[in-house]
Design an enzyme around this catalytic site. Structure first.
Site, PDB file in Angstrom:
ATOM      1  N   SER A  85     -10.051  55.100  40.688  1.00  0.00           N
ATOM      2  CA  SER A  85      -8.690  55.008  41.216  1.00  0.00           C
ATOM      3  C   SER A  85      -7.626  55.240  40.155  1.00  0.00           C
ATOM      4  O   SER A  85      -6.530  55.730  40.458  1.00  0.00           O
ATOM      5  CB  SER A  85      -8.470  53.643  41.878  1.00  0.00           C
ATOM      6  OG  SER A  85      -8.693  52.593  40.960  1.00  0.00           O
ATOM      7  N   ASP A 129      -1.290  45.381  38.350  1.00  0.00           N
ATOM      8  CA  ASP A 129      -1.990  44.365  39.139  1.00  0.00           C
ATOM      9  C   ASP A 129      -3.174  43.762  38.386  1.00  0.00           C
ATOM     10  O   ASP A 129      -4.101  43.250  38.987  1.00  0.00           O
ATOM     11  CB  ASP A 129      -2.461  44.949  40.470  1.00  0.00           C
ATOM     12  CG  ASP A 129      -3.439  46.117  40.280  1.00  0.00           C
ATOM     13  OD1 ASP A 129      -3.734  46.476  39.117  1.00  0.00           O
ATOM     14  OD2 ASP A 129      -3.914  46.667  41.293  1.00  0.00           O
ATOM     15  N   HIS A 145      -4.757  48.337  37.476  1.00  0.00           N
ATOM     16  CA  HIS A 145      -4.141  49.652  37.546  1.00  0.00           C
ATOM     17  C   HIS A 145      -2.902  49.716  36.651  1.00  0.00           C
ATOM     18  O   HIS A 145      -2.397  48.692  36.202  1.00  0.00           O
ATOM     19  CB  HIS A 145      -3.803  49.989  39.000  1.00  0.00           C
ATOM     20  CG  HIS A 145      -5.016  50.057  39.875  1.00  0.00           C
ATOM     21  ND1 HIS A 145      -5.417  48.980  40.642  1.00  0.00           N
ATOM     22  CD2 HIS A 145      -5.933  51.036  40.071  1.00  0.00           C
ATOM     23  CE1 HIS A 145      -6.530  49.301  41.285  1.00  0.00           C
ATOM     24  NE2 HIS A 145      -6.869  50.546  40.953  1.00  0.00           N
TER      25      HIS A 145
END
Length: 239
Positions: free
Chosen positions: A11, A187, A190
């Site tokens: 991600s 977070d 990320h």
């Protein structure tokens, strides 16, 4: 044809073409010289990445231009703890290393001259991970720890050294800033825009050390400064 640089990862790579993302910054940096191609898959670990690599990266057709480089940015999901809610993403440390070896071997076999740039997983802010779980977390414990991420980062560094590949030690680099948790992580995992900037700058530096830089790469068509206003089409004769 412009050569390519592939970005292969989870991600943190998938999101890298967002506003201020490191992939978008690379694409802008190499504009007119290289196509930066995103191959990021949220949630993926090295086990899954190895499984699908053949499908994602088909051989270059006859006469095609092989890519210049590929970034391999996995480990954040492999390092999920095996007894927490993201256990299905966990890959044991020894297998993580072997998978990285296999991914590197795959790219070297497919494109012998390609630069393979490894990027370690980033550090983890465990408190922030508790505040930002992506599914229900009944244990009340973070699914990742900074200690585990550090172990996988060291393993990534070790694999890079064995293969003679360049590597960005993101786990160490980010923690050089005293305020790294707030400055670089959105977070606990990320990246903020500042965190993305760190990745971008480190990738550009490592690629330049391998001879891949804007200064050395030819542009694909004439620059406006090289077009004669009195005979514009002359500039295109050599392309």
């Amino acid at each position: 044809m412009r050569p390519k640089i592939y970005l292969y990862g989870d991600s943190i790579t998938e999101e890298s073409f967002g506003d201020g993302g490191w992939g978008a910054s690379l694409s802008h940096h190499f504009s007119r010289t290289v196509d930066v191609v995103l191959r990021g898959y949220s949630g993926y670990n090295t086990r899954w990445a190895l499984k699908v690599a053949e499908r994602i990266f088909p051989p270059v057709e006859s006469g095609g231009v092989p890519p210049l480089a590929v970034t391999v940015f996995f480990g954040a999901n492999d390092a999920c703890l095996p007894d927490r809610y993201s256990a299905f993403q966990h890959v044991p440390l020894h297998e993580y290393k072997q998978n990285l070896h296999s991914i590197i071997s795959f790219f070297k076999k497919r494109w012998p001259e390609i630069v393979i740039l490894l990027i370690t997983p980033p550090p983890i802010d465990e408190d922030a991970r508790l505040r930002h779980p992506y599914i229900e977390n009944p244990s009340g414990l973070p699914e990742r720890t900074n200690e585990a991420a550090g172990a996988y980062a060291q393993a990534c560094m070790s694999v890079a050294k064995e293969h003679g590949c360049p590597v960005v030690d993101l786990w160490i680099k980010m923690q050089e800033c005293p305020d790294w948790k707030q400055a670089y992580l959105s977070d606990g995992l990320h990246l903020t825009q500042a965190g993305n900037r760190i990745v971008f700058e480190e990738v550009v530096k490592k690629l330049k050390e391998q001879g891949i830089s804007v200064e050395k790469l030819p542009v694909d068509l004439p620059l406006i400064a090289n077009i004669d206003p009195q005979d514009p089409l002359k500039a295109f004769q050599d392309y």
